[in-house]
Enzyme design. Structure first.
Site, PDB file in Angstrom:
ATOM      1  N   LYS A  80       0.860  -1.185   0.000  1.00  0.00           N
ATOM      2  CA  LYS A  80       0.000   0.000   0.000  1.00  0.00           C
ATOM      3  C   LYS A  80       0.896   1.234   0.000  1.00  0.00           C
ATOM      4  CE  LYS A  80      -3.902   1.873   2.737  1.00  0.00           C
ATOM      5  NZ  LYS A  80      -4.754   1.601   3.922  1.00  0.00           N
ATOM      6  N   SER A 155      -9.569   1.306   2.986  1.00  0.00           N
ATOM      7  CA  SER A 155      -8.724   2.139   2.159  1.00  0.00           C
ATOM      8  C   SER A 155      -7.650   1.381   1.392  1.00  0.00           C
ATOM      9  CB  SER A 155      -8.052   3.208   3.024  1.00  0.00           C
ATOM     10  OG  SER A 155      -7.185   2.612   3.978  1.00  0.00           O
ATOM     11  N   SER A 179      -9.777  -0.971   7.111  1.00  0.00           N
ATOM     12  CA  SER A 179      -9.183  -0.758   5.784  1.00  0.00           C
ATOM     13  C   SER A 179      -8.411  -1.931   5.201  1.00  0.00           C
ATOM     14  CB  SER A 179      -8.275   0.471   5.816  1.00  0.00           C
ATOM     15  OG  SER A 179      -9.052   1.645   5.871  1.00  0.00           O
TER      16      SER A 179
END
Lengths: 463, 64
Positions: A80, A155, A179
């Site tokens: 990420k 997310s 997330s």
């Protein structure tokens, strides 16, 4: 036969160790999938193709020379884009940090590299991890590989989408209100939020210090066990990281018998206003766990409904504290949704923040003494709905998607999302298993046992 | 007479060092019910002697 890029880490590691599969071949297979699919899915912000291939060549030479490090050696992983990578752009999905190039790796990045993983690049995400949809005005929203008109969830949107699409064999994400688990649920992958403090957050762009967790996304619980083992453990550079010993999670998977495992199913809140098809899949999963001899009983969870309010009352002001200067000086550089949430944060009274912290203490103590004295795990839906349409980026959508996940950020309990079915429209559904603090091994063991009895996690999207 | 919610949010945001234009105050005013719901939910809890600075998660009593 499984495509090379769709191998599990366990399968690929076995082939790499036996020198039946080269890390170069494996890395090229992932890069080919990225080249073929990412213009449609937008799972990556940055692909480090040349670095990945160079590392793959060095790795292949090391393994050929007899220096095999273990199950992540030669395995292509993606991060990420809020994990710092030395010399590599780390944007946190934002315009504010679009040109930021850290000089050091995040601790989790460094530990993956030390284990021999090959970093493919940096994954798309909700701007500053501040939302559950994965829609991003700066780098485009990540499309769900199972239905490209749907969101992947966030997310950690790119992390889940890349795994589902065969672009990487594993990924790291962060989880402040769900997330890791939400995109895992929406994309039919396995995502683990470990206990708060289990994995260092040094070098990870924060959203909310009290709630931020780092963890793996993978194709199976067995793969999540491998990734967690590599990144878990005390880091003197992160005061919240714990000295609690890290067990051998893979070894813990060996016993797939569930006899004696006590699973609590909440009698309210977590099953309110859940989509009918999601509810049906969750109930089927619970029946299967019971058939596998787990003891499944109802449990009452005190203050579960207030916990969502506490998450908001902590997350919003802490996020504003981190962003305060940028918001004052560069407000137009934020996406509209994140800017709006930061402005909303300014409205929360200080007393509400302190009450939320008190609720965290209260809930943790009550659940420790009246829930986890009788149960080893809780089982609940990960999300009340399957993947919403891509243009549905309202605050209400984020509140809906995080309804059953945020409470476990507040308590810091380890929680995993595993695929447990699909809607009639072909959209994935996730089951969330939650364990006692520090008992990720139990969470992973039961998830693995479930995955030995089902094939939901092995299905691949029709791309 | 009730305050205009737009003035309320503008004043609070200004206290936090965030001057808001009229259209942003108007948009933010729409979120006041959410804030009020969170504040009310947390104000209603009996916290007994819960200490906001207690270690979280609870520290293990023995090695698991």
């Amino acid at each position: 036969m499984t495509d090379t890029a769709h191998l599990s880490i366990s399968e690929a590691a076995d082939l790499v160790r036996k020198r039946k599969l080269s890390p170069i071949e494996l890395t090229e297979a992932c890069l080919e999938r990225i080249a073929a699919l990412d213009a449609r899915l937008r799972a990556f912000i940055t692909v480090t193709r040349e670095d990945a291939l160079a590392t793959a060549q060095q790795t292949a030479a090391a393994i050929a020379g007899g220096n095999y490090k273990g199950p992540l050696h030669g395995i292509p992983i993606a991060l990420k884009d809020l994990f710092d990578t030395a010399g590599g752009r780390t944007t946190a999905g934002s315009k504010i940090l679009a040109e930021r190039v850290p000089t050091a790796d995040a601790e989790a990045t460094a530990r993956l590299k030390a284990a021999g993983a090959i970093i493919l690049g940096k994954l798309n995400m909700h701007e500053f991890a501040f939302g559950a949809t994965g829609l991003n005005p700066h780098y485009s929203g990540t499309h769900n590989p199972w239905a490209t008109d749907r969101m992947s969830g966030g997310s950690s949107s790119g992390s889940a989408a890349a795994l589902a699409a065969g672009m990487a064999l594993g990924a790291l994400g962060s989880d402040t209100g769900g997330s890791i688990r939400i995109p895992s649920s929406l994309c039919a992958v396995t995502g683990l939020k470990p206990t708060y403090g289990r994995v260092s957050r040094r070098g990870v762009v924060p959203l909310s210090w009290s709630l931020d967790h780092v963890g793996p996304l993978a194709r199976s619980a067995a793969d999540a066990a491998i990734l967690l083992k590599a990144i878990a453990g005390r880091d003197a550079g992160d005061e919240t990281s714990s000295e609690v010993p890290v067990p051998d999670y893979t070894k813990a998977l060996a016993d797939t018998r569930l006899k004696g495992v006590r699973i609590g199913v909440p009698d309210s809140f977590f099953f309110d206003n859940v989509d009918a098809e999601c509810l049906e899949a969750i109930r089927a999963a619970l029946f299967l766990l019971r058939d596998m001899k787990a003891q499944v009983d109802e449990v009452s969870l005190p203050h579960a409904s207030e916990a969502s309010s506490a998450v908001a009352a902590i997350m919003l002001p802490e996020a504003l504290a981190y962003h305060h200067r940028w918001l004052a000086e560069r407000p137009d550089d934020y996406g509209e949704d994140v800017r709006g949430r930061l402005e909303l944060a300014a409205l929360f009274p200080a007393v509400t923040y302190v009450e939320a912290k008190r609720l965290r203490t209260l809930v943790s103590e009550e659940w420790r003494t009246s829930v986890f004295d009788r149960f080893d795990l809780l089982a609940v839906p990960t999300t009340p709905v399957a993947a919403p349409l891509l243009d549905d980026d309202s605050l209400q959508t984020t509140l809906t998607l995080t309804r059953f996940t945020g409470v476990f950020n507040l308590t810091g309990l380890p929680a995993i999302s595993i695929p447990c079915g699909f809607t009639s429209a072909g959209l994935p559904i996730g089951l969330q298993l939650v364990g006692r603090w520090w008992e990720e091994a139990t969470v992973l063991r039961v998830a693995h046992a479930y995955q030995q009895a089902t094939d939901w996690h092995k299905r691949t999207p029709p791309l | 007479m009730q305050d205009d919610p737009r003035d309320t949010v503008r004043r609070i945001a200004a206290l936090a060092g965030l001057p808001l234009a009229e259209e942003r105050s108007a948009a933010l005013a729409l979120t006041l019910p959410f804030v009020q719901a969170v504040v009310a939910a947390l104000a209603a809890v009996d916290y007994r002697d819960a200490d906001p600075s207690a270690p979280s998660p609870p520290r293990p009593k023995a090695t698991p």
